[in-house]
Design a protein around this motif. Structure first.
Motif, short mmCIF file in Angstrom:
data_model
loop_
_atom_site.label_atom_id
_atom_site.label_comp_id
_atom_site.label_asym_id
_atom_site.label_seq_id
_atom_site.Cartn_x
_atom_site.Cartn_y
_atom_site.Cartn_z
N ALA A 197 0.82 -1.20 0.00
CA ALA A 197 0.00 0.00 0.00
C ALA A 197 0.87 1.26 0.00
CB ALA A 197 -0.93 -0.01 1.22
N ALA A 198 1.93 1.24 0.80
CA ALA A 198 2.82 2.40 0.85
C ALA A 198 3.49 2.63 -0.50
CB ALA A 198 3.87 2.20 1.94
N GLU A 199 3.94 1.58 -1.15
CA GLU A 199 4.61 1.73 -2.45
C GLU A 199 3.64 2.23 -3.51
OE1 GLU A 199 6.96 -1.54 -3.78
OE2 GLU A 199 7.55 -2.09 -1.75
N LEU A 200 2.38 1.85 -3.41
CA LEU A 200 1.39 2.26 -4.41
C LEU A 200 0.71 3.58 -4.05
CD1 LEU A 200 -0.24 -1.23 -5.09
CD2 LEU A 200 1.38 0.00 -6.54
N GLY A 201 1.01 4.11 -2.87
CA GLY A 201 0.44 5.38 -2.47
C GLY A 201 -1.04 5.31 -2.15
N CYS A 202 -1.46 4.21 -1.53
CA CYS A 202 -2.86 4.08 -1.15
C CYS A 202 -2.94 3.42 0.22
CB CYS A 202 -3.64 3.28 -2.19
SG CYS A 202 -3.12 1.55 -2.35
N SER A 203 -4.14 3.21 0.71
CA SER A 203 -4.31 2.61 2.02
C SER A 203 -4.51 1.10 1.90
CB SER A 203 -5.53 3.21 2.72
OG SER A 203 -6.72 2.85 2.03
N VAL A 204 -4.30 0.41 3.01
CA VAL A 204 -4.57 -1.02 3.05
C VAL A 204 -6.04 -1.28 2.75
CG1 VAL A 204 -4.69 -3.04 4.58
CG2 VAL A 204 -2.69 -1.52 4.65
N ARG A 205 -6.90 -0.42 3.23
CA ARG A 205 -8.33 -0.60 2.97
C ARG A 205 -8.64 -0.51 1.48
NH1 ARG A 205 -12.50 2.77 6.57
NH2 ARG A 205 -11.50 1.37 8.07
N THR A 206 -7.96 0.40 0.78
CA THR A 206 -8.17 0.52 -0.67
C THR A 206 -7.74 -0.75 -1.39
OG1 THR A 206 -7.92 2.92 -0.63
CG2 THR A 206 -7.51 1.82 -2.73
N LEU A 207 -6.57 -1.29 -1.01
CA LEU A 207 -6.10 -2.53 -1.64
C LEU A 207 -7.04 -3.68 -1.34
CD1 LEU A 207 -2.20 -2.73 -1.31
CD2 LEU A 207 -3.60 -2.05 -3.26
N THR A 208 -7.51 -3.75 -0.12
CA THR A 208 -8.42 -4.84 0.25
C THR A 208 -9.74 -4.72 -0.50
OG1 THR A 208 -7.42 -5.12 2.42
CG2 THR A 208 -9.68 -5.89 2.16
N ARG A 209 -10.25 -3.52 -0.63
CA ARG A 209 -11.50 -3.32 -1.36
C ARG A 209 -11.34 -3.73 -2.83
NH1 ARG A 209 -12.45 1.46 0.24
NH2 ARG A 209 -11.46 2.58 -1.49
N ALA A 210 -10.22 -3.35 -3.44
CA ALA A 210 -9.99 -3.72 -4.84
C ALA A 210 -9.81 -5.23 -4.98
CB ALA A 210 -8.75 -2.99 -5.37
N SER A 211 -9.09 -5.84 -4.05
CA SER A 211 -8.87 -7.29 -4.12
C SER A 211 -10.17 -8.05 -3.97
CB SER A 211 -7.88 -7.71 -3.03
OG SER A 211 -6.62 -7.09 -3.21
N LEU A 212 -11.00 -7.62 -3.02
CA LEU A 212 -12.29 -8.29 -2.83
C LEU A 212 -13.18 -8.14 -4.05
CD1 LEU A 212 -13.03 -7.33 0.89
CD2 LEU A 212 -12.65 -9.64 0.00
N ALA A 213 -13.15 -6.97 -4.66
CA ALA A 213 -13.99 -6.73 -5.83
C ALA A 213 -13.58 -7.58 -7.02
CB ALA A 213 -13.95 -5.25 -6.21
N LEU A 214 -12.27 -7.80 -7.16
CA LEU A 214 -11.77 -8.52 -8.35
C LEU A 214 -11.62 -10.01 -8.12
CD1 LEU A 214 -10.99 -7.19 -11.12
CD2 LEU A 214 -11.24 -5.58 -9.23
N THR A 215 -11.37 -10.43 -6.88
CA THR A 215 -11.06 -11.85 -6.65
C THR A 215 -11.91 -12.50 -5.57
OG1 THR A 215 -9.37 -11.47 -4.94
CG2 THR A 215 -8.65 -11.34 -7.24
#
Length: 292
Positions: A197-215
């Protein structure tokens, strides 16, 4: 053919020639019981079928008129192929990320990752035949350019037959795509979602939301799934010891790796490599579904 892992000598894989990066063969790995790790891309086409193919421990039966795209690094095993089975192999990095519309060949996901039924297999069969014949001809820059154009046409045809399920313009799709790309580089070094999340400049919540939506999986599960998959690949297709596999994946102690592997697969590394029959159908454990 059983999906049990019976560790043997690594299966040799077919590599494309250096001068063009593109070549043809019957199969990228010789048929039989050995599992091979691909060093290049492989497009496998069956016209009459069927062909048994195990890709990353998932069994497929490729019926008549199907295409299957196997990516570099995947663990593969094949049954005896029909006489008209044809494969195009090409090296990673052959196309840039923006060179082909809606298609980045080196991304871990893409068209024909599972057998893709073709409405007109004779069209691709002819394209494979032309490309293979040209690849066997005299090497040179003109032929290399010709092969590259022919391969691009094949890849774009596969994209048109197997379009994206999540458009590139979807914000969560873009986030997850960036996450996947970074994960492919970073999984041997860190399993912390916070680092990605830090490398991509977003929050853990954002990554989790995207992961849940796609997978349907959380970001942490996606990371652990990737590490566990690489562990299974290395245990099945290389002579590396369990401790060596653990070190490659960032585990300082073999016991820590063993606990992680058992948690993710339900088997110890030794049981998996030896072909335990206690993991359910086919002996290959399912993904776990823990609460983060």
């Amino acid at each position: 053919m059983s999906a049990l892992i019976q560790h043997t000598e690594p299966a040799p894989t077919r590599l494309p020639p250096d001068w063009s990066g593109i070549g043809g063969c019957a199969l990228p790995v010789a048929p039989g019981t050995a599992t091979g790790l691909l060093d290049s891309h492989a497009l496998v086409l069956t016209v009459t079928g069927p062909l048994f193919a195990e890709v990353d421990f998932i069994e497929h039966l490729c019926g008549p008129g199907t295409a299957l795209w196997i990516r570099p690094g995947q663990a593969v095993r094949f049954g005896e192929p029909p006489d008209d089975t044809a494969t195009i192999v090409f090296r990673r990095g052959l196309f840039g990320p923006d060179e082909l519309p809606d298609l980045v060949p080196d991304d871990p996901s893409g068209p024909a990752a599972r057998p893709l039924s073709l409405p007109g297999p004779e069209i691709l069969r002819a394209a494979f035949a032309h490309l293979t014949a040209d690849a066997d001809g005299p090497p040179g820059p003109v032929t290399a350019a010709l092969l590259r154009h022919q391969l691009a046409a094949v890849l774009l045809r596969l994209r048109s037959l197997d379009p994206l399920t999540d458009p590139a313009g979807h914000v969560e799709g873009r986030t997850f795509e960036r996450f996947q790309r970074r994960l492919e580089e970073g999984y041997p070094h860190t399993r912390r979602v916070e680092d990605y999340a830090a490398e991509l400049g977003c929050s853990v919540r954002t990554l989790t939301r995207a992961s849940l939506a796609l997978t349907g999986r959380t970001a942490k599960q996606v990371v652990d799934d990737r590490v566990a998959l690489q562990a299974r690949r290395l245990l099945a297709a290389t002579p590396l010891s369990v401790a060596e596999v653990g070190r490659i994946l960032g585990f300082g102690e073999p016991t820590n790796f063993g606990r992680f592997f058992h948690r993710e697969t339900g088997l110890s590394p030794g049981q998996f490599r030896g072909g335990s029959t206690t993991a359910g159908p086919g002996g290959i454990p399912e993904q776990r579904h823990p609460a983060d």
